[in-house]
Every structure is written in structure tokens, then in C-alpha cells.
Design a protein around this motif. Structure first.
Motif: not given
Length: 125
Positions: A59-67
Motif C-alpha cells: 500500500e505504501t508503495l502504491k501511494t508513493e508511486l502515485s505521488s
């Protein structure tokens, strides 16, 4: 007569010894089984904990990638605005193609080159 009594006693003693050996073996197996159950439970708990950590990291990775993708979009728009201000042509693929990594680099290189070129024009006039 004594011999007749000794034979059943010997058989009984032998059977009793065999019973005690079997009982001891059974106890040892039960202890090993209990230990295996405890080990398995500990491994399952650790596996569950690691799965939860992996899910959280995902989930953190998804958030970071989206950012990062949003930052790339903003950077492309800003580069296009700089090119417009400098009077240079704005490549449309830079704004529409987020996966083209070479286009932003080329745009930034031309912005740098363009700004140096523009400053020599203004100082020469």
C-alpha cells in the motif's frame, strides 16, 4: 512347581517391561508432537505478521508511486510552461505520454539550453 511359577512371573515381568518401554515411547512422541504444534503455531503467527507487513508495504508503495506520477505530470506541465514563456515549441508528446522518460529529460535539457540562449539575446540587444 517352583519352575511352573517362575515362567508366568518371567513372562509377566517381560510384558511389564515392554509396557513401560512402550509407555515411555508414547510419552516422548507426545512431547515431540506438542513441540511441533507449538513450533507450527509460532511459524503461522510469524507468517501472518509478515503477510500484514508485506500488504502494508504494498500500500505504501502504491501511494508513493502515485505521488511520483503526479509529480512527473506537474514537472512536465511546468517544463511546457517554461518552453511557452521562452517562445519555444511545446512538444505535445511530453504532455500526453507519462511513460516516456526521455522526453522530460530532453525537455529539461532544451529549457536549460534555451534559457542560456535567450539571455545572450537580451544582453546583445
Amino acid at each position: 512347581e517352583e519352575l511352573l511359577l517362575r515362567q508366568p512371573r518371567a513372562r509377566r515381568e517381560k510384558a511389564l517391561a515392554e509396557y513401560h518401554r512402550a509407555e515411555e515411547q508414547c510419552r516422548l512422541v507426545a512431547e515431540r508432537l506438542a513441540k511441533e504444534h507449538r513450533t507450527r503455531a509460532a511459524c503461522e503467527a510469524q507468517t501472518q505478521e509478515l503477510r500484514q507487513k508485506a500488504d502494508a508495504l504494498g500500500e505504501t508503495l502504491k501511494t508513493e508511486l502515485s505521488s511520483m506520477h503526479e509529480q512527473q505530470k506537474v514537472l512536465r506541465r511546468l517544463r511546457a510552461q517554461v518552453r511557452e514563456m521562452q517562445g519555444l515549441p511545446v512538444p505535445t508528446r511530453t504532455l500526453s505520454s507519462p511513460s516516456d522518460a526521455s522526453a522530460p529529460a530532453a525537455a529539461s535539457a532544451s529549457v536549460i539550453a534555451g534559457s542560456g540562449h535567450q539571455s545572450t539575446k537580451t544582453s546583445g540587444v
